[in-house]
Design a protein around this motif. Structure first.
Motif, mmCIF file in Angstrom:
data_model
loop_
_atom_site.group_PDB
_atom_site.id
_atom_site.type_symbol
_atom_site.label_atom_id
_atom_site.label_comp_id
_atom_site.label_asym_id
_atom_site.label_seq_id
_atom_site.Cartn_x
_atom_site.Cartn_y
_atom_site.Cartn_z
ATOM 1 N N ALA A 120 57.800 -27.443 -1.331
ATOM 2 C CA ALA A 120 58.111 -26.094 -0.885
ATOM 3 C C ALA A 120 57.102 -25.047 -1.575
ATOM 4 C CB ALA A 120 59.318 -25.744 -2.332
ATOM 5 N N THR A 121 56.172 -25.181 -0.409
ATOM 6 C CA THR A 121 55.010 -24.343 -0.411
ATOM 7 C C THR A 121 54.611 -23.692 1.104
ATOM 8 O OG1 THR A 121 53.451 -26.165 0.179
ATOM 9 C CG2 THR A 121 53.866 -25.648 -1.843
ATOM 10 N N VAL A 122 54.060 -22.467 0.949
ATOM 11 C CA VAL A 122 53.828 -21.987 2.428
ATOM 12 C C VAL A 122 52.206 -21.607 2.301
ATOM 13 C CG1 VAL A 122 54.564 -20.139 4.195
ATOM 14 C CG2 VAL A 122 56.238 -21.055 2.663
ATOM 15 N N PRO A 123 51.484 -21.898 3.344
ATOM 16 C CA PRO A 123 50.193 -21.576 3.297
ATOM 17 C C PRO A 123 49.927 -20.029 3.775
ATOM 18 C CG PRO A 123 50.613 -22.813 5.097
ATOM 19 C CD PRO A 123 51.773 -22.847 4.325
ATOM 20 N N LEU A 124 49.243 -19.264 3.235
ATOM 21 C CA LEU A 124 48.869 -18.018 3.748
ATOM 22 C C LEU A 124 47.458 -17.946 4.156
ATOM 23 C CD1 LEU A 124 49.998 -15.799 0.456
ATOM 24 C CD2 LEU A 124 51.415 -16.832 2.650
ATOM 25 N N PHE A 125 46.639 -18.595 4.125
ATOM 26 C CA PHE A 125 45.330 -18.515 4.505
ATOM 27 C C PHE A 125 44.802 -20.174 4.492
ATOM 28 C CE2 PHE A 125 40.850 -18.275 4.763
ATOM 29 C CZ PHE A 125 40.551 -17.487 5.826
ATOM 30 N N ASP A 126 44.096 -20.520 5.320
ATOM 31 C CA ASP A 126 43.346 -21.679 5.078
ATOM 32 C C ASP A 126 42.289 -21.863 6.026
ATOM 33 O OD1 ASP A 126 42.630 -24.494 4.586
ATOM 34 O OD2 ASP A 126 44.623 -25.372 4.687
ATOM 35 N N GLY A 127 41.118 -21.788 5.432
ATOM 36 C CA GLY A 127 39.773 -21.973 6.370
ATOM 37 C C GLY A 127 38.498 -21.622 5.652
ATOM 38 N N VAL A 143 30.509 -9.500 4.554
ATOM 39 C CA VAL A 143 31.258 -9.915 3.762
ATOM 40 C C VAL A 143 32.561 -9.197 3.711
ATOM 41 C CG1 VAL A 143 31.950 -10.334 1.124
ATOM 42 C CG2 VAL A 143 30.039 -11.512 2.460
ATOM 43 N N PRO A 144 32.337 -7.510 3.516
ATOM 44 C CA PRO A 144 33.497 -6.704 3.408
ATOM 45 C C PRO A 144 34.435 -6.776 4.383
ATOM 46 C CG PRO A 144 31.286 -5.482 2.693
ATOM 47 C CD PRO A 144 31.076 -6.870 3.160
ATOM 48 N N LYS A 145 34.023 -6.952 5.544
ATOM 49 C CA LYS A 145 34.942 -7.027 6.813
ATOM 50 C C LYS A 145 35.534 -8.368 6.755
ATOM 51 C CE LYS A 145 36.696 -5.417 10.841
ATOM 52 N NZ LYS A 145 37.255 -6.806 11.126
ATOM 53 N N LEU A 146 34.902 -9.443 6.382
ATOM 54 C CA LEU A 146 35.603 -10.637 6.388
ATOM 55 C C LEU A 146 36.665 -10.609 5.145
ATOM 56 C CD1 LEU A 146 35.654 -13.757 7.105
ATOM 57 C CD2 LEU A 146 33.763 -14.252 5.698
ATOM 58 N N VAL A 147 36.238 -9.984 3.995
ATOM 59 C CA VAL A 147 37.464 -9.996 2.843
ATOM 60 C C VAL A 147 38.508 -9.007 3.484
ATOM 61 C CG1 VAL A 147 37.756 -9.085 0.647
ATOM 62 C CG2 VAL A 147 35.611 -10.270 1.163
ATOM 63 N N GLU A 148 38.259 -8.040 4.070
ATOM 64 C CA GLU A 148 39.352 -7.181 4.657
ATOM 65 C C GLU A 148 40.370 -8.015 5.535
ATOM 66 O OE1 GLU A 148 40.063 -2.923 7.252
ATOM 67 O OE2 GLU A 148 37.995 -3.727 6.616
ATOM 68 N N ASP A 149 39.759 -8.728 6.579
ATOM 69 C CA ASP A 149 40.594 -9.427 7.404
ATOM 70 C C ASP A 149 41.220 -10.544 6.812
ATOM 71 O OD1 ASP A 149 39.410 -7.816 9.515
ATOM 72 O OD2 ASP A 149 38.007 -9.669 10.205
ATOM 73 N N VAL A 150 40.694 -11.216 5.732
ATOM 74 C CA VAL A 150 41.492 -12.197 5.142
ATOM 75 C C VAL A 150 42.629 -11.557 4.268
ATOM 76 C CG1 VAL A 150 41.432 -14.101 3.497
ATOM 77 C CG2 VAL A 150 39.702 -13.929 5.107
ATOM 78 N N MET A 151 42.315 -10.458 3.548
ATOM 79 C CA MET A 151 43.247 -10.175 2.814
ATOM 80 C C MET A 151 44.543 -9.476 3.610
ATOM 81 S SD MET A 151 42.802 -10.930 -0.392
ATOM 82 C CE MET A 151 44.213 -9.818 -0.725
ATOM 83 N N THR A 152 44.156 -8.760 4.672
ATOM 84 C CA THR A 152 45.194 -8.280 5.706
ATOM 85 C C THR A 152 46.328 -9.537 6.056
ATOM 86 O OG1 THR A 152 43.932 -6.618 6.514
ATOM 87 C CG2 THR A 152 45.484 -7.274 8.073
ATOM 88 N N GLN A 153 45.719 -10.731 6.336
ATOM 89 C CA GLN A 153 46.461 -11.660 6.725
ATOM 90 C C GLN A 153 47.437 -12.323 5.647
ATOM 91 O OE1 GLN A 153 44.618 -15.099 8.639
ATOM 92 N NE2 GLN A 153 46.211 -16.443 7.720
ATOM 93 N N ILE A 154 47.021 -12.308 4.351
ATOM 94 C CA ILE A 154 47.557 -12.734 3.302
ATOM 95 C C ILE A 154 48.762 -11.779 2.883
ATOM 96 C CG2 ILE A 154 47.316 -13.023 0.833
ATOM 97 C CD1 ILE A 154 44.570 -14.150 1.315
ATOM 98 N N LYS A 155 48.563 -10.558 2.824
ATOM 99 C CA LYS A 155 49.333 -9.547 2.685
ATOM 100 C C LYS A 155 50.313 -9.296 3.757
ATOM 101 C CE LYS A 155 46.422 -6.693 -0.024
ATOM 102 N NZ LYS A 155 45.560 -5.238 -0.342
ATOM 103 N N LYS A 156 50.162 -9.545 4.880
ATOM 104 C CA LYS A 156 51.046 -9.533 6.073
ATOM 105 C C LYS A 156 52.174 -10.800 5.716
ATOM 106 C CE LYS A 156 51.261 -9.402 10.887
ATOM 107 N NZ LYS A 156 50.650 -9.760 12.272
#
Length: 283
Positions: A120-127, A143-156
């Protein structure tokens, strides 16, 4: 005594958070709290200023071990007992710190939410998080843009993922087996950095919500759990006792800390930390 050490002040590479100004030059220093696990992104000259953030990331880079890049696995408890906007916000701040450090150290990242079992798991990001650049500073500026993109995906994807999980059942110990399987897939030379963000109240297999456990009782229960071996890993269990409703008694949280400390030690991990807080932000 309850472990109240904030999650961003753990492991061996802790550096003191400082807010110093050089009056003669009217210049700010970024306030840096670097750890082997999480980084508080706070700067005396303003959070998010390009110069301050680059300086923070340069400090993080000094703690990276190129021989063993981080394999960061964040497992977030998606059950109803910790479902609140405040807890979610605190968890996202903690996750962003993991994402940042993993990117600075050119590691790999997996973030998931879980509930009643290892299935019972759902991945939010993997890479991988490998910013390009011919020099360290060139990479760090990405790094800042990379972090922003990853967090956008996770929060969405976070809320829909949680909504699809069983809200009543929590099997936290099963997540250690998932960590073992994942790091085996990632392979050498990466080192596992496991972050379990949970209130700690497992009710599948063993019921930790039934009442307070003494340290001896908690250790005895943990000794019965089937645990994989995670040699060399760094394991942080954060948010223990933080629930959506009224907070539990201190002796209840003490039992949770003892339980998860014991689980970690049984895995053979190199570093074990069980804490009540997610970050130092606002302290």
């Amino acid at each position: 005594m309850i472990t109240t050490l904030p999650i961003v002040h753990v492991v061996n590479e802790v550096k003191q958070h400082r807010d110093a100004r050089l009056a003669s030059k009217r210049r700010c220093k970024p306030a840096v709290a670097v750890v082997a696990a999480l980084v508080a992104v706070l700067a005396a000259c303003g959070v998010g200023s390009p110069r301050g953030e680059l300086g923070e990331n340069q400090q993080i880079l000094k703690t990276c071990d190129a021989a063993t890049p981080p394999a960061s696995l964040v497992e977030v408890d998606g059950t109803g007992s910790s479902a609140s906007d405040q807890i979610t916000a605190e968890r996202m701040t903690a996750i962003e710190s993991v994402v940042r450090r993993t990117a600075v150290c050119s590691g790999v990242l997996r973030v998931l939410v879980f509930s009643s079992s290892s299935a019972a798991t759902v991945p939010l990001f993997d890479g991988p998080l490998h910013p390009d650049g011919a020099t360290d500073n060139a990479r760090l500026k990405r790094v800042p843009k990379l972090v922003e993109d990853v967090m956008t995906q996770i929060k969405k994807t976070y809320s829909p993922a949680v909504a699809g999980l069983d809200q009543g059942g929590s099997d936290i110990t099963a997540q250690y087996r998932l960590a073992s399987e994942w790091i085996a897939q990632v392979g050498a030379p990466a080192r596992l950095h496991l972050y379990v963000l949970t209130d700690g109240f497992q009710n599948i297999g063993v019921d930790l919500s039934a009442g307070p456990l003494s340290k001896a009782e908690a250790m005895a229960l943990a000794s019965q759990a089937v645990m994989p071996k995670l040699p060399g890993a760094s394991i942080i269990v954060a948010g223990l006792g933080k629930v959506a409703g009224a907070p539990p008694r201190s002796d209840v949280v003490e039992g949770l800390v003892a339980y998860y400390d014991t689980l970690c030690k049984r895995s053979g991990a190199a570093t074990c930390v069980s804490v009540t807080d997610y970050s130092t932000e606002g302290r």
